[in-house]
Design an enzyme around this catalytic site. Structure first.
Site, PDB file in Angstrom:
ATOM      1  N   PRO A 133      66.076 -38.161 -43.158  1.00  0.00           N
ATOM      2  CG  PRO A 133      67.308 -36.231 -42.695  1.00  0.00           C
ATOM      3  CD  PRO A 133      67.000 -37.600 -42.162  1.00  0.00           C
TER       4      PRO A 133
ATOM      5  CD  GLU B 180      75.375 -33.300 -37.482  1.00  0.00           C
ATOM      6  OE1 GLU B 180      75.219 -33.302 -38.711  1.00  0.00           O
ATOM      7  OE2 GLU B 180      74.875 -32.434 -36.744  1.00  0.00           O
TER       8      GLU B 180
ATOM      9  NE  ARG C 267      44.203 -43.220 -39.672  1.00  0.00           N
ATOM     10  CZ  ARG C 267      43.453 -43.031 -40.753  1.00  0.00           C
ATOM     11  NH1 ARG C 267      43.921 -43.331 -41.939  1.00  0.00           N
ATOM     12  NH2 ARG C 267      42.238 -42.541 -40.651  1.00  0.00           N
TER      13      ARG C 267
ATOM     14  CG  ASP D  62      41.148 -41.388 -44.546  1.00  0.00           C
ATOM     15  OD1 ASP D  62      40.323 -40.578 -44.121  1.00  0.00           O
ATOM     16  OD2 ASP D  62      41.713 -42.242 -43.842  1.00  0.00           O
TER      17      ASP D  62
HETATM   18  N1  SAM Z   1      72.626 -34.783 -40.485  1.00  0.00           N
HETATM   19  C1  SAM Z   1      71.530 -35.551 -41.001  1.00  0.00           C
HETATM   20  C2  SAM Z   1      71.324 -35.194 -42.469  1.00  0.00           C
HETATM   21  O1  SAM Z   1      71.601 -34.077 -42.845  1.00  0.00           O
HETATM   22  O2  SAM Z   1      70.825 -36.052 -43.237  1.00  0.00           O
HETATM   23  C3  SAM Z   1      70.258 -35.243 -40.223  1.00  0.00           C
HETATM   24  C4  SAM Z   1      70.283 -35.827 -38.855  1.00  0.00           C
HETATM   25  S1  SAM Z   1      68.803 -35.488 -37.930  1.00  0.00           S
HETATM   26  C5  SAM Z   1      69.269 -34.084 -37.016  1.00  0.00           C
HETATM   27  C6  SAM Z   1      68.810 -36.762 -36.704  1.00  0.00           C
HETATM   28  C7  SAM Z   1      67.878 -37.907 -37.010  1.00  0.00           C
HETATM   29  O3  SAM Z   1      66.549 -37.448 -37.093  1.00  0.00           O
HETATM   30  C8  SAM Z   1      68.102 -38.669 -38.293  1.00  0.00           C
HETATM   31  O4  SAM Z   1      69.136 -39.637 -38.181  1.00  0.00           O
HETATM   32  C9  SAM Z   1      66.768 -39.301 -38.550  1.00  0.00           C
HETATM   33  O5  SAM Z   1      66.610 -40.531 -37.861  1.00  0.00           O
HETATM   34  C10 SAM Z   1      65.815 -38.287 -37.961  1.00  0.00           C
HETATM   35  N2  SAM Z   1      65.171 -37.438 -38.980  1.00  0.00           N
HETATM   36  C11 SAM Z   1      65.340 -36.114 -39.150  1.00  0.00           C
HETATM   37  N3  SAM Z   1      64.584 -35.640 -40.144  1.00  0.00           N
HETATM   38  C12 SAM Z   1      63.874 -36.686 -40.622  1.00  0.00           C
HETATM   39  C13 SAM Z   1      62.916 -36.835 -41.646  1.00  0.00           C
HETATM   40  N4  SAM Z   1      62.543 -35.821 -42.394  1.00  0.00           N
HETATM   41  N5  SAM Z   1      62.396 -38.072 -41.871  1.00  0.00           N
HETATM   42  C14 SAM Z   1      62.785 -39.125 -41.113  1.00  0.00           C
HETATM   43  N6  SAM Z   1      63.708 -39.041 -40.131  1.00  0.00           N
HETATM   44  C15 SAM Z   1      64.240 -37.846 -39.882  1.00  0.00           C
END
Ligand code: SAM
Length: 252
Positions: free
Chosen positions: A87, A114, A152, A168
């Site tokens: 994220p 985490e 795609r 698209d």
């Molecule tokens: N504690 C982290 C933070 O606050 O940045 C978030 C960890 S999340 C619960 C667990 C995993 O989900 C991340 O390591 C990532 O690989 C994935 N993830 C969660 N949200 C995401 C997003 N918006 N885009 C891409 N990957 C995401």
């Protein structure tokens, strides 16, 4: 194109890789998508892939060792993208999908808990990508989004629908016009007459106008980046759009 996915939940990917356009592309050999269980690269009895964070705090962090071993075992080419889904990454948008679709190889690393030990990001990743401003519980669903959006775009993946790519939403720089199919009247709601007229020029004009209207209503931010003709700008102005005034000294 080859896509390797590293995950502790390999079982999540089966149906996604078998269905629809992605499934067809995989079966046709356009995309060689390989899902790897990170636990196969763990060394302890419990096949651990995570541990408690240094400094304390809740949750677990993904260990660097299985991820380093896994990526090294894949021997990604120098121009491969090694993507950590996060994220905290750059937004994964249509431009990013188009860029990745040009590559021979992509490695997708799915985090859990985490997140991932920072040394993986420093030492292995070529980029971090986020699928949106929210947190989901793992990188698997974001990785599926990346696989789908990229596959795609591969030549041949859409078959006869390839020309549909051009207008698209997002590919064209605008949101797409509304779509209708049979019946021409559904519970008193009728299809716009022009779409039944057989007049291709008028239909194209209506679709462009509706795409512009929809983008203005829903995503006016996109208009600043869209390629607009003088006619488009005229239509938009008639709909109340005010083109952004360039700030002197900044590139347009
Ligand atoms: N504690 C982290 C933070 O606050 O940045 C978030 C960890 S999340 C619960 C667990 C995993 O989900 C991340 O390591 C990532 O690989 C994935 N993830 C969660 N949200 C995401 C997003 N918006 N885009 C891409 N990957 C995401």
């Amino acid at each position: 194109m080859r896509i390797d996915v590293l995950t502790v939940f390999p079982e999540m990917f089966g149906p996604v890789l078998a269905a629809g356009i992605v499934g067809k592309a995989v079966r046709a050999g356009l995309a060689d998508v390989r899902i790897h269980d990170l636990r196969d690269f763990a060394h302890d009895r419990h096949r651990s892939t995570d541990d408690a964070p240094f400094g304390g705090g809740p949750g677990m962090v993904m260990l660097p060792q299985p991820l380093f071993e896994a990526v090294r075992s894949l021997e990604p080419s120098l121009d491969a993208a090694v993507v950590v889904l996060s994220p905290q990454g750059k937004p994964f948008d249509q431009r990013a999908a188009e860029r990745l679709a040009q590559l021979e190889r992509i490695v997708l690393i799915c985090g859990r808990y985490e997140g991932i030990d920072e040394r993986v990001i420093e030492g292995l990743a070529t980029e971090e990508l986020s699928t949106g401003d929210y947190v989901v519980s793992g990188g698997e669903v974001p990785a599926m989004l990346v696989v789908d959006a990229v596959v795609r775009l591969l030549p041949g993946a859409l078959g006869h629908g390839e020309e549909a790519l051009a207008d698209d939403s997002h590919t064209s720089g605008l949101l797409q016009h509304p779509q209708y199919t049979r019946p021409a009247d559904f519970e008193g709601r009728s299809v716009p007459d022009v779409l039944l007229s057989g007049n291709h020029a008028a239909i194209a004009q209506w679709r462009r106008r509706e795409a512009l209207r929809r983008t203005l209503e829903r995503r006016p931010d996109m208009l600043a980046r869209a390629e607009l003709s003088a006619e488009d700008a005229q239509i938009l102005r008639a709909l109340g759009w005010q083109p952004p005034t360039p700030v002197p000294g900044t590139p347009e």
